[in-house]
Design a protein around this motif. Structure first.
Motif, PDB file in Angstrom:
ATOM      1  N   VAL A 133       0.839  -0.957   0.177  1.00 12.06           N
ATOM      2  CA  VAL A 133      -0.066   0.096   0.179  1.00 12.06           C
ATOM      3  C   VAL A 133       0.309   1.698   0.022  1.00 12.06           C
ATOM      4  N   PHE A 134       2.139   1.414   0.129  1.00 16.31           N
ATOM      5  CA  PHE A 134       2.433   2.331   0.596  1.00 16.31           C
ATOM      6  C   PHE A 134       2.810   2.907  -0.622  1.00 16.31           C
ATOM      7  N   GLY A 135       4.325   1.530  -1.376  1.00 16.59           N
ATOM      8  CA  GLY A 135       4.440   1.481  -2.883  1.00 16.59           C
ATOM      9  C   GLY A 135       3.554   1.882  -3.479  1.00 16.59           C
ATOM     10  N   PHE A 136       2.282   1.805  -3.591  1.00 16.22           N
ATOM     11  CA  PHE A 136       1.302   2.293  -4.703  1.00 16.22           C
ATOM     12  C   PHE A 136       0.988   3.946  -3.769  1.00 16.22           C
ATOM     13  N   LEU A 137       0.782   4.395  -2.322  1.00 14.88           N
ATOM     14  CA  LEU A 137       0.759   5.585  -2.108  1.00 14.88           C
ATOM     15  C   LEU A 137       2.500   6.499  -2.868  1.00 14.88           C
ATOM     16  N   LEU A 138       2.833   5.615  -3.100  1.00 13.67           N
ATOM     17  CA  LEU A 138       3.881   6.611  -2.625  1.00 13.67           C
ATOM     18  C   LEU A 138       4.406   7.139  -4.665  1.00 13.67           C
ATOM     19  N   HIS A 139       3.604   5.831  -4.967  1.00 10.26           N
ATOM     20  CA  HIS A 139       3.718   6.967  -6.915  1.00 10.26           C
ATOM     21  C   HIS A 139       2.350   7.099  -7.045  1.00 10.26           C
ATOM     22  N   ASP A 184       3.636  12.753   1.766  1.00  6.07           N
ATOM     23  CA  ASP A 184       2.275  12.385   1.358  1.00  6.07           C
ATOM     24  C   ASP A 184       2.234  10.397   1.869  1.00  6.07           C
ATOM     25  N   ALA A 185       2.792   9.532   1.713  1.00  3.37           N
ATOM     26  CA  ALA A 185       2.694   8.575   1.197  1.00  3.37           C
ATOM     27  C   ALA A 185       2.643   7.662   2.714  1.00  3.37           C
ATOM     28  N   PHE A 200      12.034   3.047  -5.515  1.00  3.78           N
ATOM     29  CA  PHE A 200      12.651   2.244  -6.021  1.00  3.78           C
ATOM     30  C   PHE A 200      13.613   1.883  -5.494  1.00  3.78           C
ATOM     31  N   ALA A 201      13.811   0.314  -4.702  1.00  2.00           N
ATOM     32  CA  ALA A 201      14.451  -0.225  -3.933  1.00  2.00           C
ATOM     33  C   ALA A 201      15.809  -0.013  -5.214  1.00  2.00           C
ATOM     34  N   HIS A 202      16.932   0.228  -4.786  1.00  2.00           N
ATOM     35  CA  HIS A 202      18.341   0.278  -5.304  1.00  2.00           C
ATOM     36  C   HIS A 202      19.006  -0.962  -5.979  1.00  2.00           C
ATOM     37  N   ALA A 246       7.564   0.796   2.731  1.00  4.90           N
ATOM     38  CA  ALA A 246       7.268   1.467   4.191  1.00  4.90           C
ATOM     39  C   ALA A 246       8.548   1.765   5.092  1.00  4.90           C
ATOM     40  N   PRO A 247       8.620   2.697   4.956  1.00 10.03           N
ATOM     41  CA  PRO A 247       9.705   3.116   5.902  1.00 10.03           C
ATOM     42  C   PRO A 247       9.631   2.193   7.603  1.00 10.03           C
TER      43      PRO A 247
END
Lengths: 172, 127
Positions: free
Chosen positions: A19-25, A32-33, A93-95, B20-21
């Motif tokens: 959900v965090f990845g979706f919100l970040l994008h 905000d995410a 994205f993760a490095h 998520a952090p």
């Protein structure tokens, strides 16, 4: 359903990253995410019956996240414009070094994603990184399957055009 | 629609969105815990209110009862004050005279009162 914190903890551990990845994008901003993810979980606490008859919890949480994002945009419309219009997106994205690629191209992809509208980013994310069908995407975002598919095509074409130099150069 | 992914899509898909952090978990779960506590206290207050409020049916019944009481009260004829024994004209005049006398004495004892005529006047030296 939400009678105790162990249930919430389990929900968080299983779904928060997605959900965090979706919100970040969607939002283009880590701050905000974070806030929106918290809003989603607080809503679950405030309305304990929300997940009562839900079969696909991940899809339901993604839908809630999308609603939270839309609400936040309505509340402060200038935020997204100021964050994304400048093209100052950090890497979403993760490095990593994908196979066949010399370098991590996450930052370029992140920047390219800022160039497409939020509704197209939402479809792109759900299709590529949540591996949802267009029918599922339609349900999550409250749009038709056809609309979801066409938004994906628009987004992909734009991304391809923006990233072609990097992609071809690194792929060769 | 062609569902086969292109090479470009596959390359994009290989990117892994940020997780998520780690600090966010504690923050959110703590906020949820606080929210649960406030919800619980609000529910406690609500349960007290529910004790006072027995339900819609009961409340409607009470309201109807009060309306009935109000309607009965409006229909009841106003109670008349029982009248005392009627005074004769002569007795009433006597009472008036006495009243004048008493009032005059209270105002100033120097008034000259004529009980026969039922009047009073200032003494001559004051005129």
């Amino acid at each position: 359903m939400m009678s105790g914190s162990p249930i919430l903890e389990r929900l968080y551990d299983e779904h928060a990253d997605a959900v965090f990845g979706f919100l970040l994008h969607l939002s283009g901003s880590e701050a905000d995410a974070r806030d929106l993810l918290q809003d989603v979980f607080l809503k679950l606490v405030r309305k304990p019956g929300l997940l009562g008859s839900v079969h696909h919890i991940r899809a339901f949480l993604l839908r809630m996240a999308h609603h939270a994002f839309v609400d936040s945009i309505r509340r402060r419309q200038t935020r997204e414009r100021s964050a994304l219009a400048l093209g100052e997106a950090s890497c979403w994205f993760a490095h990593q070094h994908p196979p066949g690629m010399e370098q991590d191209w996450g930052p370029e992809v992140s920047r390219a994603m800022t160039q497409i509208p939020a509704e197209q980013r939402a479809v792109l994310h759900l299709k590529l990184w949540q591996e949802r069908t267009f029918a599922e995407i339609g349900q999550i975002l409250g749009i038709s399957t056809h609309t979801a598919a066409s938004r994906y095509r628009y987004a992909l074409n734009k991304m391809e055009a923006l990233l072609r130099p990097h992609y071809e150069q690194r792929h060769d | 629609m062609n569902n086969a992914m292109t090479d470009f899509e596959k390359k994009l898909q290989q990117l892994e969105p940020l997780s998520a952090p780690s600090d966010l978990r504690d923050r959110i779960l703590r906020a949820c815990s606080r929210e649960e506590e406030s919800n619980a206290s609000a529910c406690g207050l609500l349960s007290w209110l529910r004790l006072l409020y027995p339900g819609h049916a009961w409340s409607l019944g009470f309201a109807a009862l009060w309306l009935l009481v109000l309607a009965l009260h409006l229909d009841t004829p106003e109670r008349t004050v029982p009248s005392g024994p009627t005074l004769s004209w002569i007795a009433w005049k006597e009472m008036q005279k006495e009243q004048i006398l008493l009032l005059a004495q209270l105002e100033t004892p120097r008034f000259e009162v004529n009980l026969q005529q039922g009047s009073f006047a200032l003494p001559k030296e004051d005129l």
